[in-house]
Write a protein that holds these residues in place. Sequence first.
Motif, PDB file in Angstrom:
ATOM      1  N   GLY A  78      -6.359   8.609   8.527  1.00  0.00           N
ATOM      2  CA  GLY A  78      -6.901   7.976   7.324  1.00  0.00           C
ATOM      3  C   GLY A  78      -6.183   6.674   7.008  1.00  0.00           C
ATOM      4  O   GLY A  78      -6.777   5.740   6.464  1.00  0.00           O
ATOM      5  N   LEU A  79      -4.919   6.600   7.361  1.00  0.00           N
ATOM      6  CA  LEU A  79      -4.162   5.372   7.092  1.00  0.00           C
ATOM      7  C   LEU A  79      -4.714   4.218   7.918  1.00  0.00           C
ATOM      8  O   LEU A  79      -4.913   3.112   7.408  1.00  0.00           O
ATOM      9  CB  LEU A  79      -2.668   5.583   7.374  1.00  0.00           C
ATOM     10  CG  LEU A  79      -1.779   4.341   7.207  1.00  0.00           C
ATOM     11  CD1 LEU A  79      -1.930   3.689   5.832  1.00  0.00           C
ATOM     12  CD2 LEU A  79      -0.309   4.706   7.449  1.00  0.00           C
ATOM     13  N   ARG A  80      -4.984   4.490   9.189  1.00  0.00           N
ATOM     14  CA  ARG A  80      -5.533   3.420  10.029  1.00  0.00           C
ATOM     15  C   ARG A  80      -6.879   2.935   9.483  1.00  0.00           C
ATOM     16  O   ARG A  80      -7.140   1.725   9.423  1.00  0.00           O
ATOM     17  CB  ARG A  80      -5.707   3.933  11.468  1.00  0.00           C
ATOM     18  CG  ARG A  80      -6.318   2.886  12.378  1.00  0.00           C
ATOM     19  CD  ARG A  80      -6.440   3.359  13.805  1.00  0.00           C
ATOM     20  NE  ARG A  80      -7.188   2.371  14.581  1.00  0.00           N
ATOM     21  CZ  ARG A  80      -7.644   2.575  15.811  1.00  0.00           C
ATOM     22  NH1 ARG A  80      -7.419   3.733  16.421  1.00  0.00           N
ATOM     23  NH2 ARG A  80      -8.304   1.633  16.433  1.00  0.00           N
ATOM     24  N   LEU A 114       0.824  -1.216   0.000  1.00  0.00           N
ATOM     25  CA  LEU A 114       0.000   0.000   0.000  1.00  0.00           C
ATOM     26  C   LEU A 114       0.855   1.262   0.000  1.00  0.00           C
ATOM     27  O   LEU A 114       1.717   1.441   0.870  1.00  0.00           O
ATOM     28  CB  LEU A 114      -0.897   0.006   1.250  1.00  0.00           C
ATOM     29  CG  LEU A 114      -1.690   1.291   1.502  1.00  0.00           C
ATOM     30  CD1 LEU A 114      -2.745   1.497   0.423  1.00  0.00           C
ATOM     31  CD2 LEU A 114      -2.338   1.263   2.881  1.00  0.00           C
ATOM     32  N   ASN A 115       0.593   2.144  -0.965  1.00  0.00           N
ATOM     33  CA  ASN A 115       1.165   3.482  -0.926  1.00  0.00           C
ATOM     34  C   ASN A 115       0.061   4.433  -0.485  1.00  0.00           C
ATOM     35  O   ASN A 115      -0.905   4.663  -1.217  1.00  0.00           O
ATOM     36  CB  ASN A 115       1.666   3.916  -2.312  1.00  0.00           C
ATOM     37  CG  ASN A 115       2.852   3.080  -2.787  1.00  0.00           C
ATOM     38  OD1 ASN A 115       3.374   2.239  -2.062  1.00  0.00           O
ATOM     39  ND2 ASN A 115       3.279   3.318  -4.012  1.00  0.00           N
ATOM     40  N   TYR A 116       0.173   4.946   0.730  1.00  0.00           N
ATOM     41  CA  TYR A 116      -0.841   5.868   1.254  1.00  0.00           C
ATOM     42  C   TYR A 116      -0.221   7.224   1.549  1.00  0.00           C
ATOM     43  O   TYR A 116       0.810   7.302   2.229  1.00  0.00           O
ATOM     44  CB  TYR A 116      -1.464   5.317   2.555  1.00  0.00           C
ATOM     45  CG  TYR A 116      -2.335   6.356   3.243  1.00  0.00           C
ATOM     46  CD1 TYR A 116      -3.653   6.570   2.848  1.00  0.00           C
ATOM     47  CD2 TYR A 116      -1.818   7.171   4.263  1.00  0.00           C
ATOM     48  CE1 TYR A 116      -4.433   7.551   3.451  1.00  0.00           C
ATOM     49  CE2 TYR A 116      -2.589   8.158   4.868  1.00  0.00           C
ATOM     50  CZ  TYR A 116      -3.900   8.343   4.458  1.00  0.00           C
ATOM     51  OH  TYR A 116      -4.668   9.323   5.042  1.00  0.00           O
ATOM     52  N   TYR A 117      -0.864   8.275   1.077  1.00  0.00           N
ATOM     53  CA  TYR A 117      -0.383   9.628   1.366  1.00  0.00           C
ATOM     54  C   TYR A 117      -1.407  10.522   2.035  1.00  0.00           C
ATOM     55  O   TYR A 117      -1.067  11.359   2.852  1.00  0.00           O
ATOM     56  CB  TYR A 117       0.103  10.313   0.079  1.00  0.00           C
ATOM     57  CG  TYR A 117       1.449   9.801  -0.384  1.00  0.00           C
ATOM     58  CD1 TYR A 117       2.626  10.401   0.031  1.00  0.00           C
ATOM     59  CD2 TYR A 117       1.540   8.680  -1.213  1.00  0.00           C
ATOM     60  CE1 TYR A 117       3.865   9.928  -0.374  1.00  0.00           C
ATOM     61  CE2 TYR A 117       2.773   8.196  -1.623  1.00  0.00           C
ATOM     62  CZ  TYR A 117       3.932   8.823  -1.200  1.00  0.00           C
ATOM     63  OH  TYR A 117       5.155   8.337  -1.585  1.00  0.00           O
ATOM     64  N   THR A 118      -2.704  10.385   1.653  1.00  0.00           N
ATOM     65  CA  THR A 118      -3.640  11.416   2.098  1.00  0.00           C
ATOM     66  C   THR A 118      -5.091  10.927   2.060  1.00  0.00           C
ATOM     67  O   THR A 118      -5.343   9.769   1.714  1.00  0.00           O
ATOM     68  CB  THR A 118      -3.451  12.688   1.224  1.00  0.00           C
ATOM     69  OG1 THR A 118      -4.191  13.770   1.766  1.00  0.00           O
ATOM     70  CG2 THR A 118      -3.889  12.440  -0.213  1.00  0.00           C
ATOM     71  N   SER A 119      -6.009  11.779   2.464  1.00  0.00           N
ATOM     72  CA  SER A 119      -7.435  11.426   2.511  1.00  0.00           C
ATOM     73  C   SER A 119      -8.271  12.491   1.799  1.00  0.00           C
ATOM     74  O   SER A 119      -7.812  13.608   1.579  1.00  0.00           O
ATOM     75  CB  SER A 119      -7.909  11.318   3.964  1.00  0.00           C
ATOM     76  OG  SER A 119      -7.299  10.231   4.620  1.00  0.00           O
TER      77      SER A 119
END
Length: 481
Positions: free
Chosen positions: A363-365, A315-320
């Motif tokens: 948001g990642l959680r 997973l590449n996560y940056y923002t919501s």
Amino acid sequence: VLSCVPGRGNMFPPDFAWGAATAAHQIEGGWQADGKGPSIWDTFCHQEKGRVFGEQNGDVSCNSYELWEKDLECIQQLGLTHYRLSLSWARLLPDGTTRHVNQKGVQYYNKVIDDLLSCNVSPMITLYHFDLPQALQDQGGWKSQEIVPLFDSYARFCFQTFGDRVKLWITINEPYVCAKLGHEDGIHAPGLKEAGISAYLVGHNMLRAHATAWHSYDSFYRPKQKGAVSLAINSDWFEPLDPGCKEDIAATERDLAFTLGWFAWPVFVTGDYPETMRSAIDSQSEKLGYGGSSRLPSFSKDDPTVLGTADFFALNYYTSRKVKPGGDSGQMLGIKSDRNAEEVLDPSWPISGVSWLAVVPSGLRKLLKYIKDTLNNPAVYITENGFSQVGPLQMEDVERCEFYKDTIFEVGKAIEEDGVDVRGYFAWSLLDNFEWADGFSVRFGLFHVDFSDAKRSRTIYRSGQEYAKTIVKYKRAICVQ
Ligand code: GBH
């Protein structure tokens, strides 16, 4: 066996991967060195003005091709257990095919891998991070199905050459970005603006290519090499703008389907695209007079099986984003009108350097929990997450320190309280680097790189020092039998 017990001061398992990530075109430079062929990003930058901030390019960048040992010092200074890098396809196979292997390229990556292992750092290797050999673009690139066996040959070559030492593989980084930014918006290489058509085709060929390479690994290399292979999927976390509004809830579902679902559903859930996505595209086609032809391709019996072709979720996560219907008039063919979801920022979210990066660690959680619940509880590596700096240089980057602290805490809670099987976390990025269309104006590094200095000197930011301390803290935390 040691295991860490919730409430005993460590939310992370003892073998958790603490990493940082980079990509070949963003750090290596050496764009023509020792027989490397050109990639689509070399062409994209050189061909036309106005595409990249300040007409910059990746010709030299951090010069990691010559300065790898400096990178290794940075990696050691952080105390990483893992380092994620990508291979330049055109450095290894200058015309994209195995007809000609560039031994200098092989030597370069052999040294990188051997040096990492001798420092007790495990490599995670991405085969493709946006930099297609130009020679293959000239034959149609990702729009052509011919790319599938070519990618498979390249992948097999890499498994064969490096797989004795590399146990974590990513086939393709962010197919969504390649498809949409490269073939619909035209802001990434190859710079095509073929809205509503090509991105779906490119995504389809990327899934085929990924699946074919995974099957090759599974059949021919896994028995001996015993590694794991996945693809890196980028997704924001999405929430309805008004949680009580049905239309906003439906728009949020569409947005998730068109981002995470586009690539995750075929691989982890059904072997096909989300129904929400297909029906939205079909009804737009109908409305705009494309009724006969399906713009979103289907998998046929001649295609490789796509379902189950990932050994973990990357997973590449940056923002919501908050979501409501809209974003487009609905009259123009394109992903935006198909998706019919407008993304807005919550005013309470601070913005990091770049406008798209709102700081939302929580948001990642939530996204991790969603992945657990909807994608059959996969093992997860967070293969990218980071915070950018724009404008005046700040070595005391306190906001980035806070960002990493808060985000890692959310990851810990996802593990401890939500039971998500998170295996690792990779900060984006080890170094300030060539940030695609933003050139060198956007700095994501844990190390500052002085691009005006011929030596490209690397200097640790405060956030790098804090990340190093975090790693030590969690590795030393009390674990019980
Ligand atoms: C990652 O993508 C990339 O894998 C990495 O190479 C890159 O350096 C890193 O992000 C930081 O950008 O310009 O308004 O159209 C992350 C997913 C999706 C985030 C596209 C930026 C573009 C928004 N990216 N999005 S916009």
